[in-house]
Design an enzyme around this catalytic site. Structure first.
Site, short mmCIF file in Angstrom:
data_model
loop_
_atom_site.label_atom_id
_atom_site.label_comp_id
_atom_site.label_asym_id
_atom_site.label_seq_id
_atom_site.Cartn_x
_atom_site.Cartn_y
_atom_site.Cartn_z
N THR A 97 -11.14 -3.83 8.07
CA THR A 97 -10.33 -2.72 7.57
C THR A 97 -10.93 -2.28 6.24
O THR A 97 -10.86 -3.02 5.25
CB THR A 97 -8.87 -3.13 7.39
OG1 THR A 97 -8.32 -3.50 8.65
CG2 THR A 97 -8.05 -1.98 6.81
N LYS A 169 -5.79 2.80 11.52
CA LYS A 169 -5.36 1.52 10.94
C LYS A 169 -4.50 1.76 9.70
O LYS A 169 -3.55 1.02 9.43
CB LYS A 169 -6.57 0.66 10.58
CG LYS A 169 -6.23 -0.69 9.95
CD LYS A 169 -5.39 -1.57 10.87
CE LYS A 169 -4.98 -2.89 10.20
NZ LYS A 169 -6.10 -3.83 10.06
N LYS A 237 -4.83 -4.75 -0.54
CA LYS A 237 -6.14 -4.09 -0.40
C LYS A 237 -6.02 -2.93 0.58
O LYS A 237 -6.48 -1.81 0.31
CB LYS A 237 -7.18 -5.10 0.08
CG LYS A 237 -8.61 -4.56 0.22
CD LYS A 237 -8.96 -4.10 1.63
CE LYS A 237 -9.06 -5.26 2.58
NZ LYS A 237 -9.52 -4.83 3.94
#
Length: 289
Positions: A97, A169, A237
């Protein structure tokens, strides 16, 4: 069967590479900590390499599942990077990701041969081969890579060109952030009101309030156990990427921004490695103040 390199053997990558080997693919792994690569190779009768480029040499597919933008650049670029080792029509599949920006930057290095394919499903999904994979990239490249990814997925879908997987995502993480906060507040409310939290969930999970997060996390949340699943450090993150991209494209994400700050509070409580359902601990701490 294909010759596959797998770069990154964390809690997700280790079992994913194992599924590839179990399916009969010839797998060579690379990991920054070489001892883990050696351990994997011994367990799965595969091979390991000392650099990403060495692992990628002669492979049909190169899979990566590392930490962040900088980690991904480090395994792709340079004289020892995967791109230097890739030959012919080899396809690079990134399960990390990361930002759509770095995805497009790296895809430009190998036009038509890059698939961004971030994953969802957590450690259990990786171990059970039941990940959701959201992909972006050239249609032909995706069509070649899809059968390889299917060995560890329950759904694998192309959403558009390069970057579309990462953007999807982001949608996933945005949705999860709000759900976990809502579930945390509901369970905290039930406990504070003197209700049986398990009985409450048994009832409300059968109606409109039901969700995967509720079904899979409510018991450990009520038991104050947060040592499984996706760590808060990693969630922050990811949410940082979501918020930066939201600013870039003009999408308002007020709840995401708020929950990101709640996760920061949990980090300050020492919970950076707790899983994302630990938001409920923040509420418990507030109620004591």
């Amino acid at each position: 069967m294909a010759k596959v390199a797998f770069l990154g053997l964390g809690v997700m990558g280790y079992p994913m590479a194992g599924h590839l080997a179990a399916a009969g693919h010839e797998v060579c792994v690379y990991n920054r900590t070489e001892a883990k690569a050696e351990k994997w190779a011994e367990e799965h009768s595969g091979t390991h390499a000392s650099t990403p480029g060495e692992a990628a040499a002669g492979c049909d597919f190169v899979m990566a599942c590392v930490g962040n933008d900088d980690d991904l650049r480090s395994v792709c670029l340079g004289d020892d990077g995967a791109f230097a080792g890739m030959t012919g029509n080899a396809i690079f599949v990134d399960h990390t990701t990361v930002s759509a920006m770095v995805t497009r930057e790296l895809a430009a290095e190998i036009p038509g041969r890059y698939v961004d394919a971030p994953i969802s499903g957590g450690q259990a999904g990786a171990e059970n081969g039941q990940l959701s994979i959201m992909c972006g990239g050239d249609e032909a490249a995706f069509a070649k890579a899809e059968p390889v990814m299917e060995v560890y997925s329950k759904i694998c879908r192309r959403l558009g060109d390069v970057g579309a997987g990462q953007m999807t995502k982001m949608c996933n993480q945005i949705a999860i952030a709000g759900l976990v906060q809502g579930l945390s507040e509901a369970l905290h409310f039930a406990q504070t009101a003197g209700l049986d939290g398990r009985a409450v969930v048994e009832v409300i999970s059968q109606g409109a309030a039901g969700s995967w997060q509720m079904s899979n996390r409510y018991e450990t949340m009520l038991d104050d156990k947060f040592d499984h699943g996706f760590a808060i450090d990693w969630m922050r993150k990811d949410l940082g990427i979501c918020l930066a991209t939201g600013d870039e494209i003009g999408a308002a994400l007020p709840v995401t921004a708020l929950v990101d700050q709640f996760y920061k509070d949990v980090q300050n409580m020492g919970g950076g490695r707790w899983d994302t359902s630990a938001l409920i601990k923040r509420l418990a701490a507030l109620s004591k103040d």
